[in-house]
Design a protein around this motif. Structure first.
Motif, PDB file in Angstrom:
ATOM      1  N   PRO A   1      39.617 -55.221  76.326  1.00 18.74           N
ATOM      2  CA  PRO A   1      40.967 -55.643  76.732  1.00 18.74           C
ATOM      3  C   PRO A   1      40.956 -56.480  78.011  1.00 18.74           C
ATOM      4  O   PRO A   1      40.217 -56.186  78.956  1.00 18.74           O
ATOM      5  CB  PRO A   1      41.695 -54.315  76.957  1.00 18.74           C
ATOM      6  N   VAL A   2      41.790 -57.515  78.020  1.00 18.62           N
ATOM      7  CA  VAL A   2      41.983 -58.333  79.214  1.00 18.62           C
ATOM      8  C   VAL A   2      43.477 -58.547  79.406  1.00 18.62           C
ATOM      9  O   VAL A   2      44.261 -58.463  78.456  1.00 18.62           O
ATOM     10  CB  VAL A   2      41.259 -59.696  79.111  1.00 18.62           C
ATOM     11  N   ASP A   3      43.859 -58.817  80.643  1.00 19.13           N
ATOM     12  CA  ASP A   3      45.272 -59.057  80.938  1.00 19.13           C
ATOM     13  C   ASP A   3      45.675 -60.491  80.616  1.00 19.13           C
ATOM     14  O   ASP A   3      46.825 -60.745  80.244  1.00 19.13           O
ATOM     15  CB  ASP A   3      45.549 -58.772  82.422  1.00 19.13           C
ATOM     16  N   VAL A   4      44.722 -61.410  80.792  1.00 21.81           N
ATOM     17  CA  VAL A   4      44.991 -62.818  80.546  1.00 21.81           C
ATOM     18  C   VAL A   4      43.758 -63.460  79.916  1.00 21.81           C
ATOM     19  O   VAL A   4      42.623 -63.192  80.330  1.00 21.81           O
ATOM     20  CB  VAL A   4      45.328 -63.574  81.853  1.00 21.81           C
ATOM     21  N   ILE A   5      43.986 -64.302  78.907  1.00 24.29           N
ATOM     22  CA  ILE A   5      42.953 -65.212  78.419  1.00 24.29           C
ATOM     23  C   ILE A   5      43.324 -66.591  78.943  1.00 24.29           C
ATOM     24  O   ILE A   5      44.408 -67.100  78.654  1.00 24.29           O
ATOM     25  CB  ILE A   5      42.867 -65.207  76.884  1.00 24.29           C
ATOM     26  N   CYS A   6      42.459 -67.153  79.744  1.00 21.62           N
ATOM     27  CA  CYS A   6      42.742 -68.412  80.430  1.00 21.62           C
ATOM     28  C   CYS A   6      42.050 -69.556  79.705  1.00 21.62           C
ATOM     29  O   CYS A   6      40.818 -69.611  79.651  1.00 21.62           O
ATOM     30  CB  CYS A   6      42.271 -68.326  81.883  1.00 21.62           C
ATOM     31  N   ASN A   7      42.824 -70.474  79.157  1.00 21.86           N
ATOM     32  CA  ASN A   7      42.273 -71.661  78.514  1.00 21.86           C
ATOM     33  C   ASN A   7      41.888 -72.660  79.604  1.00 21.86           C
ATOM     34  O   ASN A   7      42.732 -73.293  80.214  1.00 21.86           O
ATOM     35  CB  ASN A   7      43.309 -72.260  77.569  1.00 21.86           C
ATOM     36  N   ILE A   8      40.579 -72.764  79.872  1.00 20.45           N
ATOM     37  CA  ILE A   8      40.109 -73.539  81.024  1.00 20.45           C
ATOM     38  C   ILE A   8      39.836 -75.000  80.690  1.00 20.45           C
ATOM     39  O   ILE A   8      39.513 -75.780  81.588  1.00 20.45           O
ATOM     40  CB  ILE A   8      38.838 -72.904  81.632  1.00 20.45           C
ATOM     41  N   ASN A   9      39.945 -75.376  79.420  1.00 22.00           N
ATOM     42  CA  ASN A   9      39.789 -76.779  79.074  1.00 22.00           C
ATOM     43  C   ASN A   9      41.019 -77.534  79.577  1.00 22.00           C
ATOM     44  O   ASN A   9      42.135 -77.260  79.137  1.00 22.00           O
ATOM     45  CB  ASN A   9      39.652 -76.945  77.560  1.00 22.00           C
TER      46      ASN A   9
ATOM     47  N   VAL B   1      40.956 -65.774  70.275  1.00 20.07           N
ATOM     48  CA  VAL B   1      41.562 -64.673  71.035  1.00 20.07           C
ATOM     49  C   VAL B   1      40.992 -63.332  70.580  1.00 20.07           C
ATOM     50  O   VAL B   1      40.589 -62.494  71.405  1.00 20.07           O
ATOM     51  CB  VAL B   1      43.096 -64.698  70.873  1.00 20.07           C
ATOM     52  N   ARG B   2      40.922 -63.109  69.282  1.00 17.63           N
ATOM     53  CA  ARG B   2      40.446 -61.818  68.765  1.00 17.63           C
ATOM     54  C   ARG B   2      38.962 -61.607  69.070  1.00 17.63           C
ATOM     55  O   ARG B   2      38.541 -60.480  69.365  1.00 17.63           O
ATOM     56  CB  ARG B   2      40.709 -61.744  67.261  1.00 17.63           C
ATOM     57  N   LYS B   3      38.174 -62.669  68.987  1.00 15.53           N
ATOM     58  CA  LYS B   3      36.742 -62.533  69.264  1.00 15.53           C
ATOM     59  C   LYS B   3      36.483 -62.193  70.731  1.00 15.53           C
ATOM     60  O   LYS B   3      35.585 -61.406  71.041  1.00 15.53           O
ATOM     61  CB  LYS B   3      36.007 -63.814  68.876  1.00 15.53           C
ATOM     62  N   ILE B   4      37.255 -62.773  71.630  1.00 13.39           N
ATOM     63  CA  ILE B   4      37.129 -62.422  73.046  1.00 13.39           C
ATOM     64  C   ILE B   4      37.435 -60.944  73.239  1.00 13.39           C
ATOM     65  O   ILE B   4      36.716 -60.223  73.933  1.00 13.39           O
ATOM     66  CB  ILE B   4      38.072 -63.300  73.904  1.00 13.39           C
ATOM     67  N   TRP B   5      38.498 -60.486  72.607  1.00 14.24           N
ATOM     68  CA  TRP B   5      38.917 -59.078  72.730  1.00 14.24           C
ATOM     69  C   TRP B   5      37.844 -58.144  72.158  1.00 14.24           C
ATOM     70  O   TRP B   5      37.524 -57.119  72.753  1.00 14.24           O
ATOM     71  CB  TRP B   5      40.237 -58.896  71.999  1.00 14.24           C
ATOM     72  N   GLU B   6      37.295 -58.513  71.007  1.00 13.23           N
ATOM     73  CA  GLU B   6      36.270 -57.682  70.369  1.00 13.23           C
ATOM     74  C   GLU B   6      34.980 -57.630  71.188  1.00 13.23           C
ATOM     75  O   GLU B   6      34.339 -56.585  71.289  1.00 13.23           O
ATOM     76  CB  GLU B   6      35.967 -58.223  68.970  1.00 13.23           C
ATOM     77  N   LYS B   7      34.602 -58.759  71.769  1.00 17.95           N
ATOM     78  CA  LYS B   7      33.324 -58.840  72.476  1.00 17.95           C
ATOM     79  C   LYS B   7      33.394 -58.255  73.893  1.00 17.95           C
ATOM     80  O   LYS B   7      32.462 -57.593  74.351  1.00 17.95           O
ATOM     81  CB  LYS B   7      32.846 -60.293  72.544  1.00 17.95           C
ATOM     82  N   PHE B   8      34.510 -58.487  74.578  1.00 20.18           N
ATOM     83  CA  PHE B   8      34.588 -58.129  75.995  1.00 20.18           C
ATOM     84  C   PHE B   8      35.615 -57.053  76.307  1.00 20.18           C
ATOM     85  O   PHE B   8      35.728 -56.634  77.453  1.00 20.18           O
ATOM     86  CB  PHE B   8      34.891 -59.384  76.832  1.00 20.18           C
TER      87      PHE B   8
ATOM     88  N   LEU C   1      47.962 -58.231  70.713  1.00 23.78           N
ATOM     89  CA  LEU C   1      46.969 -57.438  71.444  1.00 23.78           C
ATOM     90  C   LEU C   1      47.476 -56.967  72.802  1.00 23.78           C
ATOM     91  O   LEU C   1      46.791 -56.215  73.493  1.00 23.78           O
ATOM     92  CB  LEU C   1      45.688 -58.263  71.635  1.00 23.78           C
ATOM     93  N   GLY C   2      48.645 -57.421  73.187  1.00 19.48           N
ATOM     94  CA  GLY C   2      49.212 -57.019  74.468  1.00 19.48           C
ATOM     95  C   GLY C   2      48.679 -57.822  75.639  1.00 19.48           C
ATOM     96  O   GLY C   2      48.631 -57.323  76.771  1.00 19.48           O
ATOM     97  N   THR C   3      48.298 -59.059  75.379  1.00 18.88           N
ATOM     98  CA  THR C   3      47.810 -59.923  76.444  1.00 18.88           C
ATOM     99  C   THR C   3      48.528 -61.266  76.371  1.00 18.88           C
ATOM    100  O   THR C   3      49.466 -61.451  75.592  1.00 18.88           O
ATOM    101  CB  THR C   3      46.274 -60.100  76.352  1.00 18.88           C
TER     102      THR C   3
ATOM    103  N   GLY D   1      49.150 -69.770  66.828  1.00 16.62           N
ATOM    104  CA  GLY D   1      48.450 -68.592  66.337  1.00 16.62           C
ATOM    105  C   GLY D   1      47.758 -67.831  67.447  1.00 16.62           C
ATOM    106  O   GLY D   1      47.716 -66.593  67.443  1.00 16.62           O
ATOM    107  N   ALA D   2      47.226 -68.550  68.430  1.00 18.04           N
ATOM    108  CA  ALA D   2      46.571 -67.903  69.570  1.00 18.04           C
ATOM    109  C   ALA D   2      47.585 -67.108  70.379  1.00 18.04           C
ATOM    110  O   ALA D   2      47.315 -65.971  70.804  1.00 18.04           O
ATOM    111  CB  ALA D   2      45.889 -68.950  70.448  1.00 18.04           C
ATOM    112  N   HIS D   3      48.754 -67.702  70.592  1.00 14.12           N
ATOM    113  CA  HIS D   3      49.800 -66.984  71.340  1.00 14.12           C
ATOM    114  C   HIS D   3      50.247 -65.732  70.577  1.00 14.12           C
ATOM    115  O   HIS D   3      50.460 -64.671  71.179  1.00 14.12           O
ATOM    116  CB  HIS D   3      50.991 -67.911  71.583  1.00 14.12           C
ATOM    117  N   SER D   4      50.375 -65.841  69.265  1.00 17.95           N
ATOM    118  CA  SER D   4      50.798 -64.691  68.456  1.00 17.95           C
ATOM    119  C   SER D   4      49.744 -63.587  68.493  1.00 17.95           C
ATOM    120  O   SER D   4      50.080 -62.396  68.639  1.00 17.95           O
ATOM    121  CB  SER D   4      51.053 -65.127  67.011  1.00 17.95           C
TER     122      SER D   4
END
Length: 211
Positions: free
Chosen positions: A170-178, A161-168, A194-196, A186-189
């Motif tokens: 702020p996003v409104d949703v991180i979608c787990n596509i698997n 989650v943090r690496k996505i935020w750092e690289k790309f 981060l407010g997403t 921990g990912a939810h926390s």
């Protein structure tokens, strides 16, 4: 010839269902029984942007597919749009070999993100913009905008989650596509901090549709 092209040829040589020949520099032709030959540019770049995609296509106008060989190669949205406008497929090495066997290399897109992107793109009443292979912007009929990042990990962690935020950003949703994945607590926390949110594809589509 780059290391990536060399590895691509070696990997293909180990298979019995397909073959490949080097044409020039980093361009190879893949062959399979009863399938159209596929001419592919093999890139070792960490990211593929509009200018580099255009240069690859211009140097070999007959190519059917551009392959980003690195597992974590990032594709910029304008590069994807350009390649699609030229009827050139794009994606990973696995996408390339699958596209050869499917006979649709010119229309192929990165197999990791293809299903989720297509499912959202085909929703009624939205506009769809691709910023990167794994980041999209959508606007629904009510004018609500969402910036969404795809996480392909089986069990996304706080670090993902943090690496996505750092690289790309702020996003409104991180979608787990698997389809078989489940985000860790921990990912939810981390997402909450981060407010997403980190959601599955169906949940993400529901968020997109809301007023």
């Amino acid at each position: 010839m780059s290391w990536a092209t060399n590895y691509a040829l070696e990997n293909i040589a180990e298979r019995g269902d397909i073959s490949a020949d080097l044409i020039s520099d980093n361009v190879i032709v893949l062959k399979a029984d009863n399938k159209p030959d596929v001419m592919a540019y093999i890139s070792d770049a960490h990211s593929i942007e509009y200018n580099s995609a255009g240069a690859m296509a211009a140097s070999h106008p007959e190519i059917d597919f551009v392959c980003g060989y690195r597992k974590n190669c990032i594709w910029h949205g304008d590069a994807i749009t350009y390649l699609k406008s030229q009827s050139i497929g794009w994606g990973s090495f696995g996408t390339l070999t699958s596209a050869l066997l499917d006979g649709d290399a010119n229309l192929a897109e990165h197999k990791v993100f293809r299903f989720a992107a297509r499912a959202i793109r085909q929703m009624g009443g939205i506009t769809f913009e691709r910023e990167y292979d794994r980041v999209i912007k959508v606007t629904n009929n009510y004018g609500k905008n969402k910036r969404i990042a795809f996480a392909e990990d089986y069990d996304p962690t706080a670090d993902v989650v943090r690496k996505i935020w750092e690289k790309f950003g702020p996003v409104d949703v991180i979608c787990n596509i698997n389809p078989n994945g489940r985000p860790t607590s921990g990912a939810h926390s981390a997402a909450e901090e981060l407010g997403t949110k980190i959601l599955k594809l169906g949940e993400t589509m529901s968020v997109i549709s809301k007023r």
